[in-house]
Design a protein around this motif. Sequence first.
Motif, short mmCIF file in Angstrom:
data_model
loop_
_atom_site.label_atom_id
_atom_site.label_comp_id
_atom_site.label_asym_id
_atom_site.label_seq_id
_atom_site.Cartn_x
_atom_site.Cartn_y
_atom_site.Cartn_z
N MET A 5 67.32 40.02 -32.08
CA MET A 5 67.54 39.77 -30.66
C MET A 5 66.33 39.03 -30.09
SD MET A 5 68.96 43.58 -29.65
CE MET A 5 69.26 43.14 -27.92
N ASP A 6 66.59 37.96 -29.34
CA ASP A 6 65.54 37.20 -28.68
C ASP A 6 65.89 37.15 -27.19
OD1 ASP A 6 63.15 35.23 -29.53
OD2 ASP A 6 64.17 34.43 -27.76
N LEU A 7 65.10 37.86 -26.38
CA LEU A 7 65.42 38.06 -24.96
C LEU A 7 64.30 37.52 -24.09
CD1 LEU A 7 66.53 41.78 -25.32
CD2 LEU A 7 68.04 39.78 -25.33
N THR A 8 64.65 37.06 -22.90
CA THR A 8 63.64 36.57 -21.96
C THR A 8 63.92 37.15 -20.57
OG1 THR A 8 63.35 34.50 -23.17
CG2 THR A 8 62.57 34.56 -20.89
N TYR A 9 62.88 37.77 -19.99
CA TYR A 9 62.97 38.36 -18.65
C TYR A 9 61.71 38.01 -17.89
CZ TYR A 9 67.05 41.18 -19.89
OH TYR A 9 68.30 41.59 -20.25
N ASP A 10 61.76 38.20 -16.57
CA ASP A 10 60.53 38.04 -15.79
C ASP A 10 59.51 39.11 -16.18
OD1 ASP A 10 61.51 35.88 -14.33
OD2 ASP A 10 62.37 37.17 -12.78
N VAL A 11 59.98 40.35 -16.29
CA VAL A 11 59.11 41.49 -16.53
C VAL A 11 59.65 42.30 -17.69
CG1 VAL A 11 58.04 43.55 -15.53
CG2 VAL A 11 58.58 41.59 -14.06
N VAL A 12 58.78 42.67 -18.62
CA VAL A 12 59.14 43.59 -19.70
C VAL A 12 58.30 44.84 -19.53
CG1 VAL A 12 59.16 44.00 -22.18
CG2 VAL A 12 59.79 41.74 -21.27
N ILE A 13 58.97 45.99 -19.49
CA ILE A 13 58.29 47.28 -19.31
C ILE A 13 58.50 48.11 -20.57
CG2 ILE A 13 58.22 49.41 -17.95
CD1 ILE A 13 59.33 47.71 -15.58
N VAL A 14 57.43 48.64 -21.10
CA VAL A 14 57.50 49.48 -22.29
C VAL A 14 57.36 50.94 -21.86
CG1 VAL A 14 56.60 49.94 -24.59
CG2 VAL A 14 56.45 47.63 -23.63
N GLY A 15 58.44 51.70 -21.99
CA GLY A 15 58.43 53.10 -21.60
C GLY A 15 59.29 53.33 -20.36
N ALA A 16 60.16 54.33 -20.43
CA ALA A 16 61.07 54.61 -19.31
C ALA A 16 60.91 56.04 -18.81
CB ALA A 16 62.52 54.36 -19.72
N GLY A 17 59.65 56.52 -18.80
CA GLY A 17 59.37 57.77 -18.10
C GLY A 17 59.21 57.47 -16.62
N GLY A 18 58.51 58.35 -15.90
CA GLY A 18 58.36 58.17 -14.47
C GLY A 18 57.68 56.87 -14.10
N ALA A 19 56.58 56.54 -14.76
CA ALA A 19 55.86 55.30 -14.44
C ALA A 19 56.71 54.08 -14.74
CB ALA A 19 54.54 55.25 -15.21
N GLY A 20 57.38 54.07 -15.89
CA GLY A 20 58.18 52.93 -16.28
C GLY A 20 59.37 52.70 -15.37
N GLY A 34 50.44 68.82 -10.44
CA GLY A 34 51.22 68.06 -9.48
C GLY A 34 50.68 66.67 -9.21
N ASN A 35 49.48 66.37 -9.69
CA ASN A 35 48.93 65.03 -9.49
C ASN A 35 49.55 64.00 -10.43
OD1 ASN A 35 47.24 65.37 -7.32
ND2 ASN A 35 45.34 65.21 -8.46
N ALA A 36 50.14 64.43 -11.52
CA ALA A 36 50.68 63.46 -12.48
C ALA A 36 51.88 62.73 -11.90
CB ALA A 36 51.07 64.16 -13.78
N ILE A 37 52.84 63.48 -11.35
CA ILE A 37 54.07 62.85 -10.86
C ILE A 37 53.75 61.81 -9.79
CG2 ILE A 37 56.27 63.22 -9.69
CD1 ILE A 37 56.33 64.21 -12.50
N VAL A 38 52.91 62.18 -8.82
CA VAL A 38 52.61 61.23 -7.75
C VAL A 38 51.86 60.02 -8.31
CG1 VAL A 38 50.48 62.43 -7.05
CG2 VAL A 38 51.68 60.98 -5.41
N GLU A 39 50.94 60.26 -9.25
CA GLU A 39 50.16 59.13 -9.78
C GLU A 39 51.03 58.19 -10.59
OE1 GLU A 39 48.11 56.46 -12.02
OE2 GLU A 39 49.03 58.14 -13.10
N ILE A 40 51.91 58.70 -11.44
CA ILE A 40 52.69 57.80 -12.29
C ILE A 40 53.66 56.96 -11.47
CG2 ILE A 40 52.43 59.25 -14.34
CD1 ILE A 40 55.24 60.26 -13.97
N PHE A 41 54.26 57.54 -10.43
CA PHE A 41 55.18 56.76 -9.63
C PHE A 41 54.45 55.74 -8.76
CE2 PHE A 41 58.31 59.75 -10.99
CZ PHE A 41 59.51 59.06 -10.91
N VAL A 42 53.34 56.16 -8.18
CA VAL A 42 52.57 55.21 -7.36
C VAL A 42 52.01 54.09 -8.23
CG1 VAL A 42 50.49 54.93 -5.96
CG2 VAL A 42 52.02 56.86 -5.54
N SER A 43 51.46 54.42 -9.40
CA SER A 43 50.88 53.38 -10.25
C SER A 43 51.94 52.47 -10.83
CB SER A 43 50.03 54.00 -11.36
OG SER A 43 50.81 54.77 -12.26
N GLY A 44 53.13 53.01 -11.11
CA GLY A 44 54.22 52.16 -11.58
C GLY A 44 54.60 51.12 -10.53
N ARG A 45 54.70 51.56 -9.29
CA ARG A 45 55.00 50.62 -8.19
C ARG A 45 53.85 49.62 -8.02
NH1 ARG A 45 56.47 53.02 -2.64
NH2 ARG A 45 57.38 50.92 -2.43
#
Length: 843
Positions: A238-253, A821-832
């Motif tokens: 598969m050869d794919l092209t996107y604007d953004v490629v994100i590795v990982g689909a947890g909270g941050a991803g 409780g600092n992990a959830i807020v940090e991963i979502f804020v840093s992902g954005r």
Amino acid sequence: MKRSLQKVLSLSLTASMVLAGAAAVPAEEGGAYVPGTYSASAQGLGGPVTVTVTTDDSQITALMIDGELETPEIGGAAIETLIPEILNGQSTEFDGVAGATVTSDAVRTALTDALAQAQGGEAPAADAELAFTPGTYTATADGYNGPTEVSVTFDESAVTGIEIVSTAETDHVGTPAFDILIPQIIEANGTGVDSVSGATFSSRALKEAVNAAADEAGVTNKNQFITNTIETVPGEAMDLTYDVVIVGAGGAGIAAAAQAAEDGNTVLVIEKNAEIGGNTLVSGGQYQSVMPYLVWDPADPDAETGVGFDGETYNKVKSVQGCINELKMILDWSEEEFDADYYLDHEFVAGDAAELSKHGVHADYLPILQELKKEIQAYLDWAQPKLDAGTPENQLTLFSTLNLHIFQTYYGGLRQSADGTEWIYGDVDLVSQFINGGQELKPWLESMGSTFVEDTQPTLIGALWYRENEFIGANVDTDGDGETEEYGGRWGTYFVAPRTAFLNANEENQILLRTTANELIVEDGRVTGVKATKYDGTEVTAHANKGVILATGGFAANINKVLEDNIYWSEEYLTTATKTTNRSSLQGDGIAMAEAVGAATTGEGFTQLMPISWVDNGNLAFGGGNYAVYINPTTGKRFVDEGSERDVLSLAEFRNGIEVNGTKGVFLEIYNAEEKIPGPIQLGEGDYPGRYYRRTPDQLGDLFAELGIEADPEVVLETIRNYDNAVMTGGEFEDVGKAIASRTIGNVEKNEDGSYNPETYDLDGTMLTVRLMAPSTHHTMGGVKVDTERHVLDTEGNPIAGLYAAGEVTGGIHGGNRLGGNAIVEIFVSGRTAAQALSADNA
């Protein structure tokens, strides 16, 4: 330590021996064998483990163990250790390898079966035709959270149907393995198929239960059934092209994907597991962020209500006994430059904020401290007259500000290496960014359909304050028909809502599941994509026009890397036997990929342990220390402030707990059974042997005798009474101090003003919950270096063009210890933040 407790706690771990139909009596030492070569297989952690023994008439002369699907660093290493041990001992009665219990048990089961064949001189033919007694059979095996029961149907020669009757596995974490493996097992006519990444224990439970059902059906060639597999054929590259490629689909991803799509980008997400969610789905799920409408407002200090983000009016939350003393301690904090030299000849005690406050503050946090002191003084000017007039502290509105959160993150993460040569604390800009950004998190997620509890600010283990936000789920239109559907829990709040927004933003956006990223593509000094491999071997090349965001999480499941990097924990406590709360896929892949293109790392020597983990598998038990007592199983006394930071609790547990089956730091937690523990899982009404028990005080003696606990139950009860008396009266705790205690253990009524009525206190009639827990690895503090825009930095401190990172894959944020409780807020804020920076860089 008595063997009775070891036996109870081993039940879930040795279930494989019973389910696999192992011979009950191993070959006796010196017993006669029929010379020959014999093989047998049993289910290991990753797949079948096959033992082949060659015997003369009296002993094992050669031994081979094949466990190619076991984790090389853990199960594979255990096999190498066991071979000489078995040959020297000439018996199935060998010690399992700490940290590789499942593999050890599989070897023992297979060896027992092989030697049983040798005793009878009958080895089943390797090519014997598979046959079963037709019918439907049920069997059970333990997974990650508990038992999984299956119903399996066989005809004369094959398995024809498998149904899950019941399971304790986590939805979207363990359960996807069932959907994948059931058709594969039927196609293979056996259980030798590969386990599903990120759901290893759930995969094993299904395969073990099917093996047990095959035994019930009289399988004629068990070895063949256990090793039968299917051939996977790679698809076209598969050869794919996107604007953004994100590795990982947890909270941050997933946060990065939703934000990048919102900004108008096409987005591809690559995820190695069978479902999105990552480690976020097995976390507590609450996130720390003060809700200003629920706490004390200096502009309207006597206000009893506030208006939330949704425009609704809510009652403000109340303070908890001990909060004001904490504020007074911070108010007296020295503003001198932090004096590291003081600790050259004085022991640094992690979590002793009262002592730490005497020795200054790092210069970059001084402005935060000074502003915080002004806020605290204004609150005390309002609160102290009320306290002096007799108002109980728990009737005052709670004080909580962003500066308090920032400063507690600072001193809660300020740590010293084990040898005293290094200090670590969170970068003030990164800390301030995620805490301030957390104010936008709830409105952003709610705009996509997420739902939260709007009127509380609870706490959880190691959080230091009352500012948690509890998730509910999401109401989302996922199929575009205009009708919303409710999705519960962390899955709904943190994944269904942002995933739906991300996929609906552009029909080209997609998520590749069961696809492992292997390396970053670099062209002309810029990261331009990712090379990956799907589960079936299909090669994927993903080009990123604008950039790549790494959101692969930490490496707490990679105990060898944790040990190799460790500079914080004593080797006496952190060992290869230490378990983890993490999913098996959390190995540090993203860090390795980033380092390969020149990224710098920081803080990898500090790993946070979760002090409230189940003893048998290391899984997060959930809870908070504000309502419970932690008891030394030997002395029956409290040994730590249960509301302390997580590393403080873990160290105290190692020093005061006992060792059970290689797990160190096992302790007792006791609380009122009516308490609803914080977290997504509530305990059942009865017992879960080896994990928790429900007992009245007069039944503790029998329970302790059953478990082999040395503590005198009368000492334990006296400890609880003394504790409760301090909570009720606001007096001193006789054994170990406690900063914040939200309730008593025994039942007691409250007066109209919220104070306790000691005359109604009744411990004897209280139902207690007793939990057995121990520390396990939870969150790795270190990772790749980033700036406030989440650009990944190279070893010279310069951004690596086209590369961004968010979440636990990064370092420099939480210092040496993360607040609960600092992990959830940090991963979502840093992902954005990463997604927004990427868009800005390409504007």
